[in-house]
Design a protein around this motif. Structure first.
Motif, short mmCIF file in Angstrom:
data_model
loop_
_atom_site.label_atom_id
_atom_site.label_comp_id
_atom_site.label_asym_id
_atom_site.label_seq_id
_atom_site.Cartn_x
_atom_site.Cartn_y
_atom_site.Cartn_z
N HIS A 71 -2.43 -6.19 5.58
CA HIS A 71 -1.93 -4.86 5.16
C HIS A 71 -3.08 -3.90 4.88
O HIS A 71 -2.97 -3.03 4.01
CB HIS A 71 -1.03 -4.99 3.94
CG HIS A 71 0.16 -5.86 4.13
ND1 HIS A 71 1.32 -5.44 4.74
CD2 HIS A 71 0.36 -7.18 3.82
CE1 HIS A 71 2.19 -6.43 4.77
NE2 HIS A 71 1.64 -7.50 4.24
N GLU A 127 3.44 2.11 0.37
CA GLU A 127 2.34 1.22 0.69
C GLU A 127 0.99 1.90 0.48
O GLU A 127 0.05 1.28 -0.03
CB GLU A 127 2.47 0.70 2.12
CG GLU A 127 1.30 -0.12 2.62
CD GLU A 127 1.04 -1.41 1.85
OE1 GLU A 127 0.06 -2.11 2.18
OE2 GLU A 127 1.80 -1.72 0.90
N GLU A 147 3.15 2.04 7.21
CA GLU A 147 3.99 1.10 6.47
C GLU A 147 4.73 1.78 5.33
O GLU A 147 5.22 1.12 4.41
CB GLU A 147 3.14 -0.07 5.94
CG GLU A 147 2.55 -0.95 7.03
CD GLU A 147 1.90 -2.21 6.49
OE1 GLU A 147 2.49 -2.85 5.58
OE2 GLU A 147 0.83 -2.57 6.97
#
Length: 628
Positions: A140, A169, A165
């Protein structure tokens, strides 16, 4: 380096409503700690202080040195004696390039540039994360944030890819904390080391408003105190971000006009005693081609500009560059603009509304360049002396590695290996997105493969109804599949998950829907109309059995399985959620009915490659799209 305080949202600035008007939402500043900033360097004179500003943009998680053309910078031109582009013209120019980029080298180059400059700040203009290689994306983009912490980034704006995302996020990346993602589910794994501290730098989003609260999702500005000199940074992304990211990533958000937003913040900063203002904006320009004359034949050509041609070498930005009207409209009180998004190198002066030259910079992408700007701050006026602002784009040469970045990269290379090294399929030859792998109509070998993979994916079948056409946006195809590449020692032609992910790095969802024949033709026409008019056409890649032709901006016959598409008939199609949300200037996808979300595009791609085992995939003839 100065440290961020925790994110504050919904901070109302009293007394500026009349000045800000509709352009100023409830504004999140960077808070009293980060807002005033820790003083850097030694106490300067009360008269004028020399300050260095180092800037870059569009890093996109390139911790390791980027490869291919993405890892090279144009430094000159020479006759194409080797006929590199295979057009049988050896008289025309070929680019002379040097290898550049990667976190290890960016960090070492920045550190070297700081020597002799005690009063220095490092800033960026967005897309630091997103569309990243697997080494960062598998976690991520937490490794990239850690890398930015270590190389001394002070403040950045958000870019469009920070929303890949979703905005929650990017807030998490700013503040820290982990995602409960099942410890590697969907080939991603948050906090593989057990924790994530978040960014030690400020992430700014002045023109991104949460509709439900009316607040900016992140601080709108940051004030840095450099040895007593206060400099305000306003950070923004392009207002058209919703048109180029997935709809789910920006749901519930409003993106306000860049000029109105920044200009409304000028009196806010002045009320805090800040007159020196720099805008960090994720929007950019396009350098015009560079004239070149073959020294032997004397024939004149237009070549790709070198990294230092625009504007210091006599070049200029094209008139349709999106950054120009923004630069021309920003308040004269703003002293400098650091831009990005177009992945181009330029250092240009653009007149402000008062007719005074103002610097606008961009440092290419992937850490291949950084911009070194020097300026003088006048303590009496508390402002930057505009005439002293000078900037140069610097190549990030691959001579010296920063050991701290190297250690971080090696740590995550081990953590990602189980995901990255898995062989998922085989190809019998190169499968390309351009060059010899694309025809005159814009159809590519890799576009065919990806569209066919989408069509074959069972996750988008609903009610027993299978899609009959797939569409893929060409900008989402990020790399070639090459037969000889063996990053983990696999056999030639073997394709690892890492290689497949590099081709499709966005983790988009596949979406099926129903469109009429007339709506499909609308979509095809939008390849060269609307926001795509004059952009050189955005040719959608399509699945087997579907074909069309065009001439200029006129759509020709459109067929499915050799039968003409019927305007009034309904067809089930599949695409990614980026296009389904109207991205890349294709709003007619939003007209689809019975919308059904399937799995990830990378999973469909990987599974389709696997289906050709053990013999492997061979690209077919390029006969789906014809045109010019």
């Amino acid at each position: 380096m100065s440290r961020r305080t925790s994110r504050l949202t919904g901070v109302t600035i009293a007394g500026i409503a009349a000045l800000a008007m509709a352009a100023a939402p409830a504004i999140a500043s960077s808070g009293s700690g980060a807002g005033d900033g820790a003083a850097k360097g030694v106490k300067g004179p009360h008269g004028v202080l020399d300050i260095q500003l180092l800037s870059f943009n569009d890093f996109h998680g390139n911790l390791e040195p980027p490869s291919g053309s993405s890892g090279r910078i144009v430094v000159g031109h020479a006759p194409d004696t080797a006929d590199v582009d295979k057009d049988k013209n050896t008289d025309e120019p070929a680019d002379v390039t040097v290898d550049a980029g990667g976190a290890e080298y960016l960090a070492s180059n920045l550190e070297a540039a700081r020597k002799g400059h005690p009063n220095t700040l490092t800033v960026a203009a967005g897309d630091i994360v997103g569309a990243s290689p697997l080494l960062s994306a598998a976690f991520h983009d937490e490794p990239t944030v850690l890398a930015m912490n270590k190389l001394g980034l002070d403040v950045t704006s958000v870019g469009n890819h920070e929303f890949d995302e979703g905005y929650k996020e990017i807030q998490r990346l700013a503040d820290g904390g982990c995602i409960n993602d099942g410890d590697g589910a969907n080939n991603q794994n948050s906090c593989p080391t057990g924790s994530f501290p978040g960014a030690s730098y400020d992430i700014l989003a002045a023109n991104v408003i949460e509709k439900s609260s009316g607040n900016t999702i992140l601080p709108a500005y940051s004030i840095k105190n450099v040895n007593g000199a206060k400099i305000g940074f306003i950070g923004m992304t392009l207002k058209d971000t919703p048109n180029i990211v997935t709809a789910s990533g920006v749901a519930g958000l409003e993106f306000t006009d860049e000029v109105k937003t920044a200009n409304a913040l000028v009196p806010v900063l002045r009320s805090k005693g800040v007159k020196a203002i720099v805008v960090l904006i994720h929007q950019g320009g396009t350098p015009a081609k560079q004239p070149w004359t073959n020294p032997t034949s004397g024939n004149a050509y237009l070549a790709n500009p070198t990294y230092d041609y625009t504007c210091q070498g006599g070049g200029n930005l094209t008139e349709d560059s999106a950054i120009l009207p923004i630069a021309k409209g920003l308040d004269p009180e703003i002293d400098m603009i650091v831009s990005g998004h177009t992945h181009q190198p330029y250092v240009c002066n653009v007149p402000d509304p008062a007719g005074k030259d103002r610097l606008v910079t961009s440092a290419s992408s992937f850490g291949r360049l950084f911009t070194e700007t020097t300026l003088k701050y006048n303590f009496q006026t508390r402002d930057i002396l505009r005439g002293t602002v000078e900037a140069t784009n610097m190549i990030v040469g691959r001579d010296v590695k920063d050991p701290i970045q190297t250690a971080l990269i090696e740590q995550y290379k081990e953590l990602v290996r189980p995901i990255a090294s898995k062989v998922i399929g085989h190809i019998t030859q190169d499968v390309l997105k351009g060059g010899a792998g694309i025809n005159a109509g814009g159809e590519s070998q890799l576009g065919d493969l990806i569209a066919d993979a989408q069509l074959a994916d069972p996750s988008v079948v609903t009610g027993g109804e299978k899609p009959v056409i797939a569409f893929m946006n060409p900008g989402g195809i990020r790399a070639d599949l090459t037969y000889a590449t063996s990053p983990y020692g696999e056999a030639p032609g073997d394709i690892t998950y890492d290689e497949a992910f590099t081709v499709q790095p966005f983790n988009n969802y596949l979406v099926s829907m129903t469109l009429t024949g007339a709506q499909i033709k609308e979509i095809l026409n939008q390849q060269w109309t609307g926001s795509n008019a004059g952009s050189g056409k955005k040719i959608l890649q399509v699945s087997k059995g579907f074909s069309y032709s065009y001439s200029g901006t006129t759509l020709g016959p459109v067929t499915l399985n050799n039968s003409p598409l019927v305007d009034t008939q309904s067809y089930r199609i599949v695409t990614n959620n980026f296009l389904q949300g109207g991205g890349d200037g294709f709003p007619s996808f939003l007209k689809g009915s019975n919308v059904y979300y399937g799995g990830l595009d990378i999973d469909a791609f990987a599974n389709y490659l696997t289906s050709f085992n053990p013999t492997g995939y061979t690209p077919g003839s390029l006969n789906r799209i014809s045109g010019s």
